[in-house]
Design a protein around this motif. Structure first.
Motif, mmCIF file in Angstrom:
data_model
loop_
_atom_site.group_PDB
_atom_site.id
_atom_site.type_symbol
_atom_site.label_atom_id
_atom_site.label_comp_id
_atom_site.label_asym_id
_atom_site.label_seq_id
_atom_site.Cartn_x
_atom_site.Cartn_y
_atom_site.Cartn_z
ATOM 1 N N LYS A 4 0.837 -1.207 0.298
ATOM 2 C CA LYS A 4 -0.022 0.133 -0.074
ATOM 3 C C LYS A 4 0.716 1.295 -0.073
ATOM 4 O O LYS A 4 1.771 1.381 0.840
ATOM 5 N N GLY A 5 0.716 2.035 -1.078
ATOM 6 C CA GLY A 5 1.540 3.537 -1.077
ATOM 7 C C GLY A 5 1.953 3.670 -2.300
ATOM 8 O O GLY A 5 1.526 3.024 -3.388
ATOM 9 N N LYS A 6 3.177 4.320 -2.117
ATOM 10 C CA LYS A 6 3.634 4.888 -3.562
ATOM 11 C C LYS A 6 4.844 4.175 -3.829
ATOM 12 O O LYS A 6 5.706 4.014 -3.065
ATOM 13 N N PHE A 7 5.026 3.900 -5.122
ATOM 14 C CA PHE A 7 6.246 2.985 -5.406
ATOM 15 C C PHE A 7 6.962 3.319 -6.650
ATOM 16 O O PHE A 7 6.203 4.148 -7.360
ATOM 17 N N THR A 8 7.875 3.046 -7.112
ATOM 18 C CA THR A 8 8.598 3.159 -8.367
ATOM 19 C C THR A 8 9.690 2.087 -8.759
ATOM 20 O O THR A 8 9.794 1.214 -7.886
ATOM 21 N N ILE A 9 9.940 2.207 -9.985
ATOM 22 C CA ILE A 9 11.002 1.412 -10.382
ATOM 23 C C ILE A 9 12.310 1.979 -10.738
ATOM 24 O O ILE A 9 12.441 2.930 -11.350
ATOM 25 N N LEU A 10 13.498 1.575 -10.405
ATOM 26 C CA LEU A 10 14.629 1.944 -10.630
ATOM 27 C C LEU A 10 15.643 0.924 -10.543
ATOM 28 O O LEU A 10 15.785 0.019 -9.705
ATOM 29 N N GLY A 11 16.527 0.896 -11.690
ATOM 30 C CA GLY A 11 17.124 -0.039 -12.250
ATOM 31 C C GLY A 11 16.646 -1.676 -12.001
ATOM 32 O O GLY A 11 17.162 -2.541 -11.576
ATOM 33 N N ASN A 59 10.789 7.446 -13.570
ATOM 34 C CA ASN A 59 9.971 7.822 -14.734
ATOM 35 C C ASN A 59 8.737 6.721 -14.568
ATOM 36 O O ASN A 59 7.644 6.724 -15.509
ATOM 37 N N LEU A 60 8.794 5.679 -13.936
ATOM 38 C CA LEU A 60 7.661 4.662 -13.749
ATOM 39 C C LEU A 60 7.367 4.692 -12.285
ATOM 40 O O LEU A 60 7.705 3.973 -11.416
ATOM 41 N N ASN A 61 6.185 5.505 -11.810
ATOM 42 C CA ASN A 61 5.733 5.709 -10.588
ATOM 43 C C ASN A 61 4.308 5.339 -10.494
ATOM 44 O O ASN A 61 3.608 5.670 -11.463
ATOM 45 N N TYR A 62 3.975 4.528 -9.519
ATOM 46 C CA TYR A 62 2.630 4.299 -9.296
ATOM 47 C C TYR A 62 2.154 4.298 -7.717
ATOM 48 O O TYR A 62 2.896 4.203 -6.997
ATOM 49 N N GLN A 63 0.838 4.171 -7.680
ATOM 50 C CA GLN A 63 0.132 4.050 -6.273
ATOM 51 C C GLN A 63 -0.352 2.631 -6.280
ATOM 52 O O GLN A 63 -1.127 2.295 -7.074
ATOM 53 N N ILE A 64 -0.085 1.808 -5.154
ATOM 54 C CA ILE A 64 -0.727 0.509 -5.203
ATOM 55 C C ILE A 64 -1.677 0.440 -3.864
ATOM 56 O O ILE A 64 -1.171 1.111 -2.694
ATOM 57 N N ASN A 65 -2.788 0.159 -4.134
ATOM 58 C CA ASN A 65 -3.992 -0.113 -2.817
ATOM 59 C C ASN A 65 -4.077 -1.591 -2.905
ATOM 60 O O ASN A 65 -4.659 -2.000 -4.025
ATOM 61 N N THR A 66 -4.116 -2.164 -1.997
ATOM 62 C CA THR A 66 -4.498 -3.444 -1.716
ATOM 63 C C THR A 66 -5.884 -3.741 -1.161
ATOM 64 O O THR A 66 -6.032 -3.034 -0.112
ATOM 65 N N TYR A 67 -6.699 -4.659 -1.550
ATOM 66 C CA TYR A 67 -8.006 -4.786 -0.759
ATOM 67 C C TYR A 67 -8.152 -6.156 -0.656
ATOM 68 O O TYR A 67 -7.398 -7.151 -1.639
ATOM 69 N N ALA A 68 -9.006 -6.790 -0.049
ATOM 70 C CA ALA A 68 -9.606 -8.139 0.092
ATOM 71 C C ALA A 68 -10.739 -8.173 -0.368
ATOM 72 O O ALA A 68 -11.844 -7.640 0.003
#
Length: 128
Positions: A4-11, A59-68
């Motif tokens: 849950k939160g903000k994530f990015t890809i680096l390398g 350059n690749l940033n996203y928000q992840i929310n997990t639900y059940a």
């Protein structure tokens, strides 16, 4: 582990985005090998590593929310421990149907076995 939160890809690796400044962010890792890539121990928790990077490097940033999904219903996730997960809703009718306990004026929760739920991640692109 529930994301849950903000994530990015680096390398070619995914990192959680921590504290943000005007033109920078802290990337957060719990992988000790990241120390070889410029990550430093967090001053309050040595199991966490952080690295300050410029937002322009990402350059690749996203928000992840997990639900059940529990008994066919979508519920929020509070926290988790070993084989249990805390699910909840603000819908009183649904809470009655699923026998959730009232934990706040307008919120209901229940600890259930992880085997009883399906976890679904929603990933949405964001700009930082």
């Amino acid at each position: 582990m529930v994301k849950k939160g903000k994530f990015t890809i680096l390398g070619n690796k995914e990192y959680r985005i921590g504290k943000e400044g005007e033109d920078w962010v802290n990337l957060v890792s719990k992988d000790g090998e990241d120390a070889m890539n410029g990550f430093q121990p967090h001053p309050l928790d040595s199991t966490v590593l952080i690295k300050k990077v410029l937002k322009s490097e990402l350059n690749l940033n996203y928000q992840i929310n997990t639900y059940a999904i529990y008994k066919g219903h979508r519920l929020e996730i509070g926290s988790e421990k070993e084989d249990k997960i805390l699910v909840g809703t603000g819908d009183s009718r649904l809470a009655d149907e699923l026998k959730l306990d009232r934990t706040d004026k307008y919120f209901y929760e229940k600890w259930i076995d992880k085997s009883e739920v399906q976890l679904v991640e929603e990933k949405k692109p964001i700009s930082i």
